[in-house]
Design an enzyme around this catalytic site. Structure first.
Site, PDB file in Angstrom:
ATOM      1  N   LEU A  85      -7.217   8.450  12.836  1.00  0.00           N
ATOM      2  CA  LEU A  85      -7.143   6.996  12.853  1.00  0.00           C
ATOM      3  C   LEU A  85      -5.829   6.522  12.250  1.00  0.00           C
ATOM      4  O   LEU A  85      -5.256   7.180  11.387  1.00  0.00           O
ATOM      5  CB  LEU A  85      -8.315   6.398  12.073  1.00  0.00           C
ATOM      6  CG  LEU A  85      -9.719   6.786  12.552  1.00  0.00           C
ATOM      7  CD1 LEU A  85     -10.772   6.208  11.619  1.00  0.00           C
ATOM      8  CD2 LEU A  85      -9.952   6.323  13.981  1.00  0.00           C
ATOM      9  N   HIS A  92       0.482   7.587   6.217  1.00  0.00           N
ATOM     10  CA  HIS A  92       1.631   7.291   5.371  1.00  0.00           C
ATOM     11  C   HIS A  92       2.563   8.514   5.341  1.00  0.00           C
ATOM     12  O   HIS A  92       2.085   9.644   5.183  1.00  0.00           O
ATOM     13  CB  HIS A  92       1.194   6.967   3.939  1.00  0.00           C
ATOM     14  CG  HIS A  92       0.438   5.698   3.804  1.00  0.00           C
ATOM     15  ND1 HIS A  92       0.932   4.580   3.168  1.00  0.00           N
ATOM     16  CD2 HIS A  92      -0.798   5.340   4.236  1.00  0.00           C
ATOM     17  CE1 HIS A  92       0.047   3.608   3.201  1.00  0.00           C
ATOM     18  NE2 HIS A  92      -1.022   4.051   3.851  1.00  0.00           N
ATOM     19  N   HIS A 140      -9.904   0.350   1.060  1.00  0.00           N
ATOM     20  CA  HIS A 140     -10.677   0.996   2.146  1.00  0.00           C
ATOM     21  C   HIS A 140     -11.398   2.255   1.652  1.00  0.00           C
ATOM     22  O   HIS A 140     -11.133   3.364   2.080  1.00  0.00           O
ATOM     23  CB  HIS A 140      -9.835   1.265   3.391  1.00  0.00           C
ATOM     24  CG  HIS A 140      -8.568   2.023   3.204  1.00  0.00           C
ATOM     25  ND1 HIS A 140      -8.452   3.162   2.429  1.00  0.00           N
ATOM     26  CD2 HIS A 140      -7.328   1.822   3.729  1.00  0.00           C
ATOM     27  CE1 HIS A 140      -7.226   3.620   2.486  1.00  0.00           C
ATOM     28  NE2 HIS A 140      -6.521   2.826   3.253  1.00  0.00           N
ATOM     29  N   ASP A 180      -7.998  -3.680   7.618  1.00  0.00           N
ATOM     30  CA  ASP A 180      -6.903  -2.709   7.748  1.00  0.00           C
ATOM     31  C   ASP A 180      -6.292  -2.834   9.144  1.00  0.00           C
ATOM     32  O   ASP A 180      -5.887  -1.860   9.765  1.00  0.00           O
ATOM     33  CB  ASP A 180      -7.400  -1.282   7.509  1.00  0.00           C
ATOM     34  CG  ASP A 180      -6.271  -0.298   7.231  1.00  0.00           C
ATOM     35  OD1 ASP A 180      -5.163  -0.732   6.857  1.00  0.00           O
ATOM     36  OD2 ASP A 180      -6.494   0.924   7.412  1.00  0.00           O
ATOM     37  N   ASP A 237     -15.996  -1.356  10.835  1.00  0.00           N
ATOM     38  CA  ASP A 237     -15.786  -1.277  12.286  1.00  0.00           C
ATOM     39  C   ASP A 237     -16.655  -0.214  12.943  1.00  0.00           C
ATOM     40  O   ASP A 237     -16.644  -0.060  14.167  1.00  0.00           O
ATOM     41  CB  ASP A 237     -14.316  -1.040  12.608  1.00  0.00           C
ATOM     42  CG  ASP A 237     -13.777   0.282  12.070  1.00  0.00           C
ATOM     43  OD1 ASP A 237     -14.507   0.967  11.313  1.00  0.00           O
ATOM     44  OD2 ASP A 237     -12.621   0.620  12.391  1.00  0.00           O
ATOM     45  N   GLY A 238     -17.407   0.539  12.138  1.00  0.00           N
ATOM     46  CA  GLY A 238     -18.256   1.590  12.693  1.00  0.00           C
ATOM     47  C   GLY A 238     -17.513   2.862  13.001  1.00  0.00           C
ATOM     48  O   GLY A 238     -18.123   3.845  13.438  1.00  0.00           O
ATOM     49  N   GLY A 285      -4.977   2.888  10.933  1.00  0.00           N
ATOM     50  CA  GLY A 285      -5.359   1.490  10.797  1.00  0.00           C
ATOM     51  C   GLY A 285      -6.487   1.182  11.770  1.00  0.00           C
ATOM     52  O   GLY A 285      -7.158   2.085  12.287  1.00  0.00           O
ATOM     53  N   GLU A 340       0.868  -1.188   0.000  1.00  0.00           N
ATOM     54  CA  GLU A 340       0.000   0.000   0.000  1.00  0.00           C
ATOM     55  C   GLU A 340       0.900   1.230   0.000  1.00  0.00           C
ATOM     56  O   GLU A 340       1.258   1.761   1.032  1.00  0.00           O
ATOM     57  CB  GLU A 340      -0.921  -0.014   1.226  1.00  0.00           C
ATOM     58  CG  GLU A 340      -1.951   1.091   1.215  1.00  0.00           C
ATOM     59  CD  GLU A 340      -2.751   1.155   2.497  1.00  0.00           C
ATOM     60  OE1 GLU A 340      -3.550   2.094   2.635  1.00  0.00           O
ATOM     61  OE2 GLU A 340      -2.574   0.286   3.366  1.00  0.00           O
ATOM     62  N   ASN A 393     -11.935   6.078   3.042  1.00  0.00           N
ATOM     63  CA  ASN A 393     -10.849   6.446   3.950  1.00  0.00           C
ATOM     64  C   ASN A 393      -9.613   6.776   3.126  1.00  0.00           C
ATOM     65  O   ASN A 393      -9.516   6.425   1.960  1.00  0.00           O
ATOM     66  CB  ASN A 393     -10.563   5.317   4.938  1.00  0.00           C
ATOM     67  CG  ASN A 393     -11.780   4.988   5.789  1.00  0.00           C
ATOM     68  OD1 ASN A 393     -12.380   3.933   5.663  1.00  0.00           O
ATOM     69  ND2 ASN A 393     -12.163   5.919   6.647  1.00  0.00           N
TER      70      ASN A 393
END
Length: 342
Positions: free
Chosen positions: A265, A97, A172, A230, A204-205, A267, A83, A175
């Protein structure tokens, strides 16, 4: 009830182990894969994120060595997912990243990074707005590597060009993207409305609110959704600090993984069986439909059949209902099995 195993296309680490390190050992990888097996995942793509060239090369070589010398790596790992580093360095798109390690897509750079690896590069995530992306995608596809779009601010035309070149997935989706987007011509809607792209979604909400996830699954249809975690080293682990490459991350008591002292966030800490339960609880899908998002569709992205062939390694996951929810109670892949006390 028993099923075949689930497949996670994006796992940065698991069970306290970060896959993005220079000295990953076979023993550490087996520990992480055993913890993953206990959640019903029998196959996965360990994911290496953006880093400077020499560091990224070293981490790929360490992961490759760990896979080849581990017990579970050869039976659970279908390849490596890279990625980056060919992503967008623009604010809102880079995520965690390192921006200064981003670069333009280059087959020469790709070949240098992956030189001598015995484990195939099964998937590559890139941002298709960079010059040379179309030719780069075509070359990767010709080598058998799946190309996924992510961390991108590409226009609709650039995304269509990437699809024509062979890109088949969105990493993803929703995101690695800015909070404020142009109303019509933006990378989210361009990918969401494109039937030729499978949408990787983190259920995951937290990464995507449940009500938005419901709309996106309806837009893509369940058959074009691949549930991914992720996951980081903080998945299936206690609250505390861990690493994701060079970044320190923290799993809070709420289970959410962030950069310490930051709302951002880094991951996730979710497991794939929890993603399956979430989709069923939030949106009313049955286990069979949701399970396809966690196995059949991910395997189709890799060009593999969801139905085992004669000679394939045996796999099985056992489920049991508790409080009207399905939980994994055991799993087996080849000669390796785990049992979870209910």
């Amino acid at each position: 009830m028993s099923t075949l195993g689930m497949v996670d296309l994006q796992v940065n680490g698991f069970g306290g182990i970060d896959f993005n390190k220079d000295d990953l050992t076979a023993e550490e990888l087996d520990h992480a894969l055993t913890a993953m097996l206990a959640t019903g995942v029998t196959r996965c793509l360990p994911t290496i994120i953006t880093a400077h060239t020499e560091c990224l090369r070293a981490r790929l070589r360490a992961l490759d060595s760990a896979i080849c010398n581990s017990r579970l790596g050869p039976v659970m790992i279908d390849g490596i997912h890279i990625e980056g580093p060919f992503l967008s360095a623009k604010d809102g798109y880079a995520g965690c990243h390192p921006k200064d390690a981003m670069r333009l897509p280059s087959i020469e750079n790709f070949d240098y990074l992956t030189e001598g690896l015995r484990t195939p590069i099964a998937m590559m995530t890139l941002a298709p707005e960079h010059d040379g992306s179309t030719q780069f995608i075509r070359e990767l596809i010709s080598r058998g590597t799946t190309v996924s779009l992510g961390h991108t601010r590409a226009t609709r035309d650039q995304i269509l060009q990437a699809i024509e070149a062979g890109a088949t997935m969105s990493t993803h989706l929703g995101n690695g993207i800015a909070h404020m987007l142009e109303k019509n011509n933006n990378p989210l809607f361009a990918q969401l409305g494109e039937d030729r792209l499978i949408a990787g979604l983190i259920a995951d909400g937290v990464h995507v609110p449940p009500y938005m996830l419901q709309s996106w699954i309806r837009a893509k249809q369940a058959s074009r959704v691949a549930l991914v975690t992720d996951a980081t080293a903080a998945a299936a682990a206690r609250p505390g600090t861990y690493t994701l490459g060079d970044v320190t991350i923290e799993r809070g008591t709420d289970g959410i993984v962030r950069e310490p002292g930051s709302p951002y966030l880094a991951g996730s800490g979710v497991t794939l069986d929890q993603c399956v339960r979430n989709i069923m609880n939030w949106h009313g899908y049955d286990l069979a439909t949701t399970f396809c998002m966690a196995r059949n569709t991910p395997l189709s992205v890799l060009g593999k059949s969801a139905i085992p062939s004669v000679g394939d390694i045996a796999e099985c996951v056992f489920w049991q209902q508790h409080d009207a929810q399905w939980h994994v109670t055991g799993a087996r892949i080849g000669n390796w099995q785990v049992h979870i006390n209910s």
